[in-house]
Design a protein around this motif. Structure first.
Motif, short mmCIF file in Angstrom:
data_model
loop_
_atom_site.label_atom_id
_atom_site.label_comp_id
_atom_site.label_asym_id
_atom_site.label_seq_id
_atom_site.Cartn_x
_atom_site.Cartn_y
_atom_site.Cartn_z
N VAL A 29 0.72 -12.67 6.88
CA VAL A 29 0.74 -11.30 6.06
C VAL A 29 1.78 -10.41 6.35
CG1 VAL A 29 -0.86 -9.42 5.80
CG2 VAL A 29 -1.79 -11.60 6.37
N THR A 30 2.29 -9.97 5.51
CA THR A 30 3.47 -8.87 5.62
C THR A 30 2.91 -7.63 4.84
OG1 THR A 30 5.04 -10.66 4.98
CG2 THR A 30 5.86 -8.28 4.73
N VAL A 31 2.94 -6.31 5.57
CA VAL A 31 2.49 -5.22 4.79
C VAL A 31 3.66 -4.46 4.44
CG1 VAL A 31 1.35 -3.22 5.03
CG2 VAL A 31 0.29 -5.19 6.31
N SER A 32 3.86 -3.98 3.36
CA SER A 32 5.09 -3.07 2.79
C SER A 32 4.57 -1.91 2.44
CB SER A 32 5.60 -4.00 1.78
OG SER A 32 6.54 -3.24 1.00
N HIS A 76 10.91 4.07 1.39
CA HIS A 76 11.70 4.96 0.64
C HIS A 76 12.19 4.27 -0.98
CE1 HIS A 76 11.94 7.63 3.89
NE2 HIS A 76 12.60 6.53 4.71
N PHE A 77 11.22 3.32 -1.22
CA PHE A 77 11.23 2.84 -3.03
C PHE A 77 11.49 4.01 -3.78
CE2 PHE A 77 9.98 0.99 -6.79
CZ PHE A 77 10.97 0.22 -6.78
N ASN A 78 12.47 3.92 -4.73
CA ASN A 78 12.57 5.04 -5.75
C ASN A 78 11.80 4.58 -6.71
OD1 ASN A 78 13.51 7.03 -7.61
ND2 ASN A 78 15.64 6.49 -7.12
N LYS A 121 3.00 3.15 -9.43
CA LYS A 121 3.21 2.69 -11.02
C LYS A 121 4.73 2.62 -11.36
CE LYS A 121 2.08 3.25 -15.43
NZ LYS A 121 2.80 2.44 -16.19
N GLY A 122 5.49 3.44 -10.61
CA GLY A 122 6.91 3.16 -10.81
C GLY A 122 7.45 1.77 -10.31
N TRP A 123 6.93 1.59 -9.00
CA TRP A 123 7.07 -0.03 -8.51
C TRP A 123 6.91 -0.91 -9.69
CZ3 TRP A 123 4.90 -4.39 -7.66
CH2 TRP A 123 5.39 -5.38 -6.84
N MET A 124 5.75 -0.80 -10.32
CA MET A 124 5.08 -1.61 -11.25
C MET A 124 6.04 -1.73 -12.60
SD MET A 124 1.05 -1.18 -11.32
CE MET A 124 -0.05 -1.84 -9.83
N ASN A 125 6.64 -0.53 -13.00
CA ASN A 125 7.44 -0.32 -14.08
C ASN A 125 8.64 -0.93 -13.78
OD1 ASN A 125 5.51 1.00 -15.39
ND2 ASN A 125 6.20 2.90 -15.01
N ARG A 133 0.83 -1.07 0.06
CA ARG A 133 -0.10 0.11 -0.08
C ARG A 133 0.96 1.20 -0.11
NH1 ARG A 133 -1.23 1.97 5.90
NH2 ARG A 133 0.39 0.73 6.92
N THR A 134 0.18 2.42 -0.21
CA THR A 134 1.04 3.66 -0.01
C THR A 134 -0.06 4.52 0.84
OG1 THR A 134 -0.20 4.63 -2.22
CG2 THR A 134 1.87 3.49 -2.42
N GLN A 135 0.94 5.43 1.18
CA GLN A 135 0.16 6.35 2.23
C GLN A 135 1.09 7.60 2.36
OE1 GLN A 135 -0.38 4.58 6.18
NE2 GLN A 135 1.19 5.59 6.84
N LYS A 136 0.52 8.67 2.84
CA LYS A 136 1.21 9.80 3.38
C LYS A 136 1.99 9.55 4.31
CE LYS A 136 0.32 14.50 1.90
NZ LYS A 136 -0.64 15.40 1.89
#
Length: 128
Positions: free
Chosen positions: A40-43, A49-51, A116-120, A7-10
């Motif tokens: 379950v692992t939540v990332s 800090h994934f670029n 989107k960047g992670w997927m790419n 997931r992503t979050q601010k």
């Protein structure tokens, strides 16, 4: 089995604490998977800090030094075992799971830029 929820979050700010509207959805999914007996692992891509950006500097032994085309360089790196460490780590994590859940806010019918960047970067041709 290990089922990560990505997931992503601010992230928290120094001025205020912000809790994502995705937190209840992630919590519900995590609770349901735990109830089934799953691990379950939540990332959180922001917290890790994934670029999501794919610059030429990520690649050594480039396929074409004259022009940088991310897809060509990703394929070349994957085939030659030179993918960036962050990408190798993410691919290894995905290969360990039976179920991958993406939880993120939709804006204009698209995932956030970091997803989107992670997927790419991770779903690279030849990476799996």
């Amino acid at each position: 089995m290990d089922h990560p929820a990505i997931r992503t979050q601010k992230g928290p700010s120094t001025k205020c604490t912000y809790t994502s509207s995705n937190d209840p959805l992630t919590s519900t999914a995590t609770t349901a998977l735990f109830a089934r007996g799953d691990t379950v692992t939540v990332s959180d891509l922001n917290q890790s800090h994934f670029n999501p950006v794919e610059p030429a500097e990520h690649y050594r032994g480039r396929a074409d030094m004259g022009i940088f085309t991310a897809l060509n360089e990703q394929r070349n790196a994957s085939r030659n075992g030179h993918s960036p460490a962050a990408v190798k780590d993410e691919i290894a994590a995905v290969e360990q799971v039976d179920l991958l859940v993406f939880q993120f806010p939709l804006s204009w019918h698209r995932p956030p830029a970091i997803v989107k960047g992670w997927m790419n970067r991770v779903f690279v041709d030849g990476g799996f």
